[in-house]
Design a protein around this motif. Sequence first.
Motif, PDB file in Angstrom:
ATOM      1  N   MET A  25       0.898  -1.217   0.070  1.00  8.42           N
ATOM      2  CA  MET A  25      -0.107  -0.041   0.005  1.00  8.42           C
ATOM      3  C   MET A  25       0.821   1.302  -0.259  1.00  8.42           C
ATOM      4  N   PRO A  26       0.614   2.338  -1.030  1.00 12.48           N
ATOM      5  CA  PRO A  26       1.765   3.392  -1.002  1.00 12.48           C
ATOM      6  C   PRO A  26       1.439   4.699  -0.043  1.00 12.48           C
ATOM      7  N   TYR A  27       0.350   4.245   1.114  1.00 10.72           N
ATOM      8  CA  TYR A  27       0.431   5.397   2.213  1.00 10.72           C
ATOM      9  C   TYR A  27       0.339   4.502   3.396  1.00 10.72           C
ATOM     10  N   LYS A  28       0.056   5.157   4.578  1.00 10.29           N
ATOM     11  CA  LYS A  28       0.399   4.512   5.814  1.00 10.29           C
ATOM     12  C   LYS A  28      -1.247   3.984   6.070  1.00 10.29           C
ATOM     13  N   SER A  29      -2.290   4.798   5.656  1.00 14.19           N
ATOM     14  CA  SER A  29      -3.492   4.234   6.137  1.00 14.19           C
ATOM     15  C   SER A  29      -4.608   4.660   5.246  1.00 14.19           C
ATOM     16  N   TRP A  30      -5.564   4.052   4.953  1.00 17.85           N
ATOM     17  CA  TRP A  30      -6.808   4.511   4.101  1.00 17.85           C
ATOM     18  C   TRP A  30      -7.999   4.841   4.945  1.00 17.85           C
ATOM     19  N   ARG A  31      -8.889   5.592   4.464  1.00 20.92           N
ATOM     20  CA  ARG A  31      -9.963   6.183   5.158  1.00 20.92           C
ATOM     21  C   ARG A  31     -11.306   5.570   4.859  1.00 20.92           C
ATOM     22  N   LEU A  32     -12.265   5.023   5.786  1.00 19.87           N
ATOM     23  CA  LEU A  32     -13.587   4.467   5.686  1.00 19.87           C
ATOM     24  C   LEU A  32     -14.599   5.610   6.132  1.00 19.87           C
ATOM     25  N   ALA A 126      -6.728  -1.568  -7.167  1.00 21.45           N
ATOM     26  CA  ALA A 126      -5.672  -1.197  -8.340  1.00 21.45           C
ATOM     27  C   ALA A 126      -5.880   0.581  -8.264  1.00 21.45           C
ATOM     28  N   ILE A 127      -7.175   0.918  -8.271  1.00 18.37           N
ATOM     29  CA  ILE A 127      -7.481   2.360  -8.250  1.00 18.37           C
ATOM     30  C   ILE A 127      -6.930   3.052  -7.071  1.00 18.37           C
ATOM     31  N   MET A 128      -7.026   2.380  -5.929  1.00 20.60           N
ATOM     32  CA  MET A 128      -6.557   2.830  -4.586  1.00 20.60           C
ATOM     33  C   MET A 128      -5.033   3.056  -4.596  1.00 20.60           C
ATOM     34  N   ARG A 129      -4.300   2.094  -5.360  1.00 20.59           N
ATOM     35  CA  ARG A 129      -2.749   2.304  -5.364  1.00 20.59           C
ATOM     36  C   ARG A 129      -2.138   3.243  -6.390  1.00 20.59           C
ATOM     37  N   LYS A 130      -2.929   3.602  -7.392  1.00 24.93           N
ATOM     38  CA  LYS A 130      -2.621   4.404  -8.692  1.00 24.93           C
ATOM     39  C   LYS A 130      -2.307   5.775  -8.161  1.00 24.93           C
ATOM     40  N   GLU A 131      -1.196   6.367  -8.266  1.00 25.90           N
ATOM     41  CA  GLU A 131      -0.957   7.675  -7.889  1.00 25.90           C
ATOM     42  C   GLU A 131      -1.291   8.555  -9.319  1.00 25.90           C
ATOM     43  N   GLU A 132      -2.065   9.508  -9.046  1.00 28.24           N
ATOM     44  CA  GLU A 132      -2.269  10.674 -10.308  1.00 28.24           C
ATOM     45  C   GLU A 132      -1.866  12.198  -9.633  1.00 28.24           C
ATOM     46  N   LYS A 133      -1.669  13.046 -10.810  1.00 26.68           N
ATOM     47  CA  LYS A 133      -1.526  14.172 -10.488  1.00 26.68           C
ATOM     48  C   LYS A 133      -2.838  15.077 -10.197  1.00 26.68           C
ATOM     49  N   ALA A 134      -2.881  15.915  -9.343  1.00 24.89           N
ATOM     50  CA  ALA A 134      -4.032  16.468  -9.226  1.00 24.89           C
ATOM     51  C   ALA A 134      -4.043  17.951  -8.772  1.00 24.89           C
ATOM     52  N   PHE A 135      -4.874  19.005  -9.218  1.00 30.20           N
ATOM     53  CA  PHE A 135      -4.759  20.318  -8.789  1.00 30.20           C
ATOM     54  C   PHE A 135      -5.849  20.338  -7.838  1.00 30.20           C
ATOM     55  N   CYS A 136      -5.141  20.966  -6.592  1.00 35.59           N
ATOM     56  CA  CYS A 136      -5.951  21.098  -5.551  1.00 35.59           C
ATOM     57  C   CYS A 136      -6.518  22.833  -5.435  1.00 35.59           C
ATOM     58  N   ALA A 137      -7.586  22.961  -5.695  1.00 38.51           N
ATOM     59  CA  ALA A 137      -8.119  24.300  -5.793  1.00 38.51           C
ATOM     60  C   ALA A 137      -8.249  24.974  -4.381  1.00 38.51           C
ATOM     61  N   PHE A 138      -8.265  24.374  -3.352  1.00 36.38           N
ATOM     62  CA  PHE A 138      -8.031  25.240  -2.032  1.00 36.38           C
ATOM     63  C   PHE A 138      -6.709  25.775  -1.505  1.00 36.38           C
ATOM     64  N   TYR A 146      -3.725  10.280  -4.173  1.00 35.91           N
ATOM     65  CA  TYR A 146      -4.340   8.714  -4.106  1.00 35.91           C
ATOM     66  C   TYR A 146      -5.540   8.936  -3.916  1.00 35.91           C
ATOM     67  N   ARG A 147      -6.356   7.903  -4.439  1.00 36.80           N
ATOM     68  CA  ARG A 147      -7.653   7.588  -3.839  1.00 36.80           C
ATOM     69  C   ARG A 147      -7.750   6.773  -2.824  1.00 36.80           C
ATOM     70  N   ASN A 148      -7.286   7.384  -1.645  1.00 36.60           N
ATOM     71  CA  ASN A 148      -7.054   6.430  -0.446  1.00 36.60           C
ATOM     72  C   ASN A 148      -8.299   6.560   0.557  1.00 36.60           C
ATOM     73  N   ALA A 149      -9.402   6.852   0.006  1.00 40.47           N
ATOM     74  CA  ALA A 149     -10.796   7.069   0.925  1.00 40.47           C
ATOM     75  C   ALA A 149     -11.707   6.260   0.467  1.00 40.47           C
ATOM     76  N   LEU A 150     -12.293   5.247   1.041  1.00 39.72           N
ATOM     77  CA  LEU A 150     -13.437   4.394   0.534  1.00 39.72           C
ATOM     78  C   LEU A 150     -14.848   5.075   1.243  1.00 39.72           C
ATOM     79  N   VAL A 151     -15.816   5.336   0.422  1.00 39.33           N
ATOM     80  CA  VAL A 151     -16.975   6.199   1.008  1.00 39.33           C
ATOM     81  C   VAL A 151     -17.975   5.316   0.504  1.00 39.33           C
ATOM     82  N   ILE A 152     -19.066   5.098   1.699  1.00 40.30           N
ATOM     83  CA  ILE A 152     -20.247   4.219   1.637  1.00 40.30           C
ATOM     84  C   ILE A 152     -21.385   4.826   1.787  1.00 40.30           C
ATOM     85  N   ASN A 153     -22.511   5.166   0.982  1.00 37.75           N
ATOM     86  CA  ASN A 153     -23.784   6.001   1.210  1.00 37.75           C
ATOM     87  C   ASN A 153     -24.498   4.774   1.203  1.00 37.75           C
TER      88      ASN A 153
END
Length: 217
Positions: A25-32, A126-138, A146-153
């Motif tokens: 895993m390319p980061y220390k933890s993922w978020r649920l 695989a999506i959660m492991r993939k790094e991408e360049k992203a522009f942070c508007a804030f 990384y997409r390191n958050a899994l969100v359940i509605n």
Amino acid sequence: MNSILRITVCAYLLSGCTFANSEAMPYKSWRLGFSAPNYMEVWIESADVVDIKEQVYPRAMSGTAAIQTPLNNTGDPRGWPEKPGIGKGKNVTGADLPKKIYVRWQSLVEPQTYQMVINVPESTRAIMRKEEKAFCAFDGKWITDYRNALVINLAPGGMAKIWVMGSCLPAIEVTKVKAVVDPRGPYEGKSGGKYDKLSDQSKAYVEKFGVPYDSWK
């Protein structure tokens, strides 16, 4: 962890299953995280995680889901969000990427108690492991994210939709699950069938408009 869940998890771990992909895993933890449609309040009794190393993390999340309850019935709960938020939750510390997530929750507007198993496929990891360049508007900067958050509605009727997302990366829908009713009711039958009360705003909306079950199919 309730008895049904414990038996299911133990059977799963004893099945001798092996995992085809065990990349680091390319980061220390993922978020649920969890959310619910406007006014459709839920109480999460437990969300238990099994990671790809077959480690079990009971009660990785519990409590209320992120929700909005605008005054005067001005919110709209119908349908799934086009741009879901990160939800209310926390990091699953010490866990590798998820293989299965067991969720038991109360839909307070019905009221009803549901439980489900979310099977997280390798394509999602695989999506959660993939790094991408992203522009942070804030902060106006380009970063590697990384997409390191899994969100359940969670919606009434036992419907659930799952996305993965990053702090500066848009959400990607990965699956939808239909939960089953737990006939024991809330708290595994230990509350005598008693559910928590709805907020005044949610109660007012449901009394006037009902629950739009068809919008979450």
